[in-house]
Motif scaffolding. Structure first.
Motif, PDB file in Angstrom:
ATOM      1  N   ALA A   1     -50.079  16.406  -2.025  1.00 49.52           N
ATOM      2  CA  ALA A   1     -51.358  16.980  -2.424  1.00 49.52           C
ATOM      3  C   ALA A   1     -51.342  17.197  -3.927  1.00 49.52           C
ATOM      4  CB  ALA A   1     -51.627  18.294  -1.699  1.00 49.52           C
ATOM      5  N   CYS A   2     -52.486  16.931  -4.578  1.00 43.66           N
ATOM      6  CA  CYS A   2     -52.631  17.096  -6.019  1.00 43.66           C
ATOM      7  C   CYS A   2     -53.888  17.940  -6.232  1.00 43.66           C
ATOM      8  CB  CYS A   2     -52.756  15.745  -6.705  1.00 43.66           C
ATOM      9  SG  CYS A   2     -51.336  14.644  -6.452  1.00 43.66           S
ATOM     10  N   VAL A   3     -53.707  19.209  -6.559  1.00 43.24           N
ATOM     11  CA  VAL A   3     -54.823  20.151  -6.514  1.00 43.24           C
ATOM     12  C   VAL A   3     -54.876  21.005  -7.774  1.00 43.24           C
ATOM     13  CG1 VAL A   3     -54.912  20.243  -3.997  1.00 43.24           C
ATOM     14  CG2 VAL A   3     -53.381  21.788  -5.220  1.00 43.24           C
ATOM     15  N   ILE A   4     -56.043  21.609  -7.983  1.00 41.22           N
ATOM     16  CA  ILE A   4     -56.211  22.545  -9.092  1.00 41.22           C
ATOM     17  C   ILE A   4     -56.713  23.870  -8.536  1.00 41.22           C
ATOM     18  CG2 ILE A   4     -56.596  20.766 -10.820  1.00 41.22           C
ATOM     19  CD1 ILE A   4     -59.577  21.313 -10.641  1.00 41.22           C
ATOM     20  N   GLY A   5     -56.512  24.930  -9.290  1.00 36.83           N
ATOM     21  CA  GLY A   5     -56.933  26.254  -8.849  1.00 36.83           C
ATOM     22  C   GLY A   5     -56.726  27.254  -9.960  1.00 36.83           C
ATOM     23  N   GLU A   6     -56.344  28.468  -9.600  1.00 34.84           N
ATOM     24  CA  GLU A   6     -56.147  29.513 -10.607  1.00 34.84           C
ATOM     25  C   GLU A   6     -54.968  30.390 -10.254  1.00 34.84           C
ATOM     26  OE1 GLU A   6     -59.888  31.614 -10.561  1.00 34.84           O
ATOM     27  OE2 GLU A   6     -59.276  32.917  -8.904  1.00 34.84           O
ATOM     28  N   LEU A   7     -54.363  30.940 -11.296  1.00 33.14           N
ATOM     29  CA  LEU A   7     -53.297  31.931 -11.157  1.00 33.14           C
ATOM     30  C   LEU A   7     -53.838  33.246 -11.695  1.00 33.14           C
ATOM     31  CD1 LEU A   7     -49.540  31.623 -11.928  1.00 33.14           C
ATOM     32  CD2 LEU A   7     -50.850  33.421 -13.045  1.00 33.14           C
ATOM     33  N   VAL A   8     -53.791  34.266 -10.857  1.00 29.78           N
ATOM     34  CA  VAL A   8     -54.321  35.578 -11.224  1.00 29.78           C
ATOM     35  C   VAL A   8     -53.148  36.551 -11.355  1.00 29.78           C
ATOM     36  CG1 VAL A   8     -55.878  37.453 -10.609  1.00 29.78           C
ATOM     37  CG2 VAL A   8     -56.460  35.098  -9.979  1.00 29.78           C
ATOM     38  N   VAL A   9     -52.920  37.031 -12.567  1.00 21.92           N
ATOM     39  CA  VAL A   9     -51.852  38.005 -12.797  1.00 21.92           C
ATOM     40  C   VAL A   9     -52.293  39.363 -12.266  1.00 21.92           C
ATOM     41  CG1 VAL A   9     -50.449  39.174 -14.545  1.00 21.92           C
ATOM     42  CG2 VAL A   9     -51.020  36.752 -14.813  1.00 21.92           C
ATOM     43  N   ALA A  10     -51.398  40.010 -11.525  1.00 22.13           N
ATOM     44  CA  ALA A  10     -51.731  41.272 -10.879  1.00 22.13           C
ATOM     45  C   ALA A  10     -52.024  42.368 -11.900  1.00 22.13           C
ATOM     46  CB  ALA A  10     -50.581  41.704  -9.964  1.00 22.13           C
ATOM     47  N   ASP A  11     -52.912  43.281 -11.509  1.00 22.99           N
ATOM     48  CA  ASP A  11     -53.206  44.450 -12.338  1.00 22.99           C
ATOM     49  C   ASP A  11     -52.069  45.466 -12.253  1.00 22.99           C
ATOM     50  OD1 ASP A  11     -55.735  43.571 -13.148  1.00 22.99           O
ATOM     51  OD2 ASP A  11     -56.673  44.335 -11.327  1.00 22.99           O
ATOM     52  N   ASP A  12     -51.880  46.209 -13.330  1.00 25.21           N
ATOM     53  CA  ASP A  12     -50.999  47.383 -13.335  1.00 25.21           C
ATOM     54  C   ASP A  12     -49.581  47.075 -12.864  1.00 25.21           C
ATOM     55  OD1 ASP A  12     -53.139  48.974 -14.203  1.00 25.21           O
ATOM     56  OD2 ASP A  12     -53.843  49.223 -12.145  1.00 25.21           O
ATOM     57  N   LEU A  13     -49.027  45.953 -13.324  1.00 23.04           N
ATOM     58  CA  LEU A  13     -47.630  45.665 -13.018  1.00 23.04           C
ATOM     59  C   LEU A  13     -46.738  46.692 -13.700  1.00 23.04           C
ATOM     60  CD1 LEU A  13     -47.481  41.777 -13.429  1.00 23.04           C
ATOM     61  CD2 LEU A  13     -47.366  43.061 -11.275  1.00 23.04           C
ATOM     62  N   PRO A  14     -45.626  47.077 -13.077  1.00 22.22           N
ATOM     63  CA  PRO A  14     -44.680  47.965 -13.755  1.00 22.22           C
ATOM     64  C   PRO A  14     -44.072  47.254 -14.954  1.00 22.22           C
ATOM     65  CG  PRO A  14     -43.742  47.139 -11.708  1.00 22.22           C
ATOM     66  CD  PRO A  14     -45.174  46.721 -11.714  1.00 22.22           C
ATOM     67  N   PRO A  15     -43.535  48.008 -15.907  1.00 25.06           N
ATOM     68  CA  PRO A  15     -43.069  47.410 -17.165  1.00 25.06           C
ATOM     69  C   PRO A  15     -42.071  46.273 -16.984  1.00 25.06           C
ATOM     70  CG  PRO A  15     -43.132  49.789 -17.365  1.00 25.06           C
ATOM     71  CD  PRO A  15     -43.425  49.489 -15.929  1.00 25.06           C
TER      72      PRO A  15
ATOM     73  N   VAL B   1     -45.953  39.121  -8.771  1.00 27.17           N
ATOM     74  CA  VAL B   1     -46.453  39.249 -10.142  1.00 27.17           C
ATOM     75  C   VAL B   1     -47.809  38.574 -10.322  1.00 27.17           C
ATOM     76  CG1 VAL B   1     -44.182  39.504 -11.206  1.00 27.17           C
ATOM     77  CG2 VAL B   1     -45.114  37.203 -10.866  1.00 27.17           C
ATOM     78  N   ALA B   2     -48.143  37.632  -9.434  1.00 25.66           N
ATOM     79  CA  ALA B   2     -49.412  36.914  -9.573  1.00 25.66           C
ATOM     80  C   ALA B   2     -49.756  36.262  -8.234  1.00 25.66           C
ATOM     81  CB  ALA B   2     -49.323  35.855 -10.670  1.00 25.66           C
ATOM     82  N   THR B   3     -50.994  35.815  -8.137  1.00 24.53           N
ATOM     83  CA  THR B   3     -51.474  35.092  -6.953  1.00 24.53           C
ATOM     84  C   THR B   3     -52.015  33.737  -7.387  1.00 24.53           C
ATOM     85  OG1 THR B   3     -52.067  37.156  -5.846  1.00 24.53           O
ATOM     86  CG2 THR B   3     -53.070  35.135  -5.010  1.00 24.53           C
ATOM     87  N   ILE B   4     -51.597  32.690  -6.703  1.00 21.85           N
ATOM     88  CA  ILE B   4     -52.113  31.347  -6.947  1.00 21.85           C
ATOM     89  C   ILE B   4     -53.136  31.037  -5.864  1.00 21.85           C
ATOM     90  CG2 ILE B   4     -51.558  28.890  -7.035  1.00 21.85           C
ATOM     91  CD1 ILE B   4     -48.777  29.691  -8.056  1.00 21.85           C
ATOM     92  N   ARG B   5     -54.364  30.765  -6.272  1.00 22.46           N
ATOM     93  CA  ARG B   5     -55.441  30.448  -5.340  1.00 22.46           C
ATOM     94  C   ARG B   5     -55.859  28.993  -5.546  1.00 22.46           C
ATOM     95  NH1 ARG B   5     -57.046  35.153  -3.082  1.00 22.46           N
ATOM     96  NH2 ARG B   5     -56.586  37.078  -4.234  1.00 22.46           N
ATOM     97  N   LEU B   6     -55.742  28.216  -4.483  1.00 20.32           N
ATOM     98  CA  LEU B   6     -56.093  26.799  -4.514  1.00 20.32           C
ATOM     99  C   LEU B   6     -57.256  26.604  -3.555  1.00 20.32           C
ATOM    100  CD1 LEU B   6     -52.423  25.453  -4.294  1.00 20.32           C
ATOM    101  CD2 LEU B   6     -53.797  25.763  -6.370  1.00 20.32           C
TER     102      LEU B   6
END
Length: 361
Positions: free
Chosen positions: A52-66, A287-292
């Motif tokens: 599969a060859c796909v595109i989407g987005e990576l969303v960095v989580a809010d309020d990650l610890p340091p 740390v993030a979510t990848i949505r395809l």
């Protein structure tokens, strides 16, 4: 929990490491030449057959610890991504030869100091099924490459039989001990759905002020519903690809990108990628979510671009996520050399793709 800091001196080069890397490049180039002569076309030296060859987005989580808000993940935000799912071998075999899988991720719009030679605002993560790499060091990588090289000229039926034996032994090991062998899994992976796999960096990378291994974990209900799915390769030699296409025709895929921070130098070595880092020392944390999103996952123009033009390399990296350890130091050179060979042979110019808009629909 106390996490260990990144330091410039945490890596230790092997004796004659460059000779091992040169040997890997020579041997894998010869393998690629064998495949090209047989099939009439040069392909990737690993993960040649895309599913599969796909595109989407990576969303960095809010309020990650340091400790997690580092590098790419320092601030909440959304980035475009391109993701290529593929089978493991450096040749396009029928799916009855079910070995390890790959998930290559290119994140776009990434700002920050980059490694030398990387001239695009991107960050690549080259992941594979299995938490560890079968070879722990560059010398081990060379040994493994020689063994694989011996199998390349063999008939596909022999490769299928070898994968089946490895898979069967691992099934028994799992039933008896609960601890299947990562090496056996590398050579004989279950006939599971490619979108219901977990994928891992296997080797450590710098994680800003820390060090981590990275994993992508499928989390959508539609993906988890595929837990019992198994391919009947006797009915479809390209079944993994067809299953991925069918999935993306109807469903979104969601992966959580998680980091396992370095916490114990004794049990979590930097220089031996064959050692699994115990989760009791440090677990994988999101740390993030990848949505395809649902899409046509195998259009001819896009597949040609992903397979023939676009490059995914560990060296396409921010300084903040620099690959670490002997296997990664080898990969930094090996990926480039083998890509250069492939593009010379095909006559197709390589692209260090800088923007998702460059990818055909």
């Amino acid at each position: 929990m106390a996490y260990l800091p990144y330091r410039d001196d945490i890596e230790t080069l092997e004796a004659d490491e460059q000779a091992s890397i040169d040997g890997i490049i020579k041997g894998m180039t010869q393998e690629s030449q064998t495949v090209e002569k047989r099939d009439g076309h040069a392909v990737r030296a690993s993960h040649a057959k895309s599913t599969a060859c796909v595109i989407g987005e990576l969303v960095v989580a809010d309020d990650l610890p340091p400790e997690l808000a580092q590098g790419l993940y320092a601030q909440a935000g959304t980035f475009a991504v391109a993701v290529r799912f593929a089978q493991g071998p450096g040749e396009k075999l029928g799916d009855r030869v079910s070995t390890h899988r790959g998930m290559a991720i290119k994140v776009f719009g990434v700002e920050g100091a980059r490694l030398p030679g990387h001239d695009a605002p991107t960050q690549d993560f080259v992941l594979a099924s299995g938490t560890t790499f079968p070879a722990g060091t560059a010398a081990g990588f060379l040994s493994q490459a020689k063994k694989i090289g011996m199998t390349v000229p063999m008939p596909e039926g022999v490769k299928s039989a070898a994968a089946s034996i490895a898979r069967s032994i691992n099934t028994v090991l799992n039933a008896v001990t609960g601890s299947p062998s990562p090496t056996l899994d590398f050579y004989g992976h279950p006939f599971s759905h490619p979108l219901d796999e977990c994928y891992f960096s296997q080797c450590p990378i710098r994680f800003g002020d820390h060090v981590a291994k990275i994993g992508a974990f499928p989390v959508s209900a539609e993906q988890r519903a595929l837990d019992a799915w198994r391919l009947d390769s006797s009915q479809d030699e390209d079944g993994f690809r067809h299953a991925a296409i069918d999935y993306f025709d109807a469903n979104d895929a969601v992966f959580e990108l998680r980091a396992q921070l370095w916490a114990n130098a004794e049990t979590q070595p930097i220089e031996d990628s064959s050692v699994e880092w115990p989760v009791q020392d440090s677990d994988y944390r999101t740390v993030a979510t990848i949505r395809l999103p649902r899409q046509h996952a195998y259009g001819p123009d896009r597949v040609r671009y992903f397979d023939e033009v676009m490059t995914f390399r560990p060296a396409h990296s921010l300084e903040a996520h620099r690959p670490l350890g002997g296997v990664m130091r080898a990969r930094m050179q090996v990926y480039r050399a083998l890509s250069d060979f492939r593009h010379r042979e095909t006559g197709i110019a390589a692209a260090n793709t800088a923007n998702v808009t460059e990818i055909p629909a």
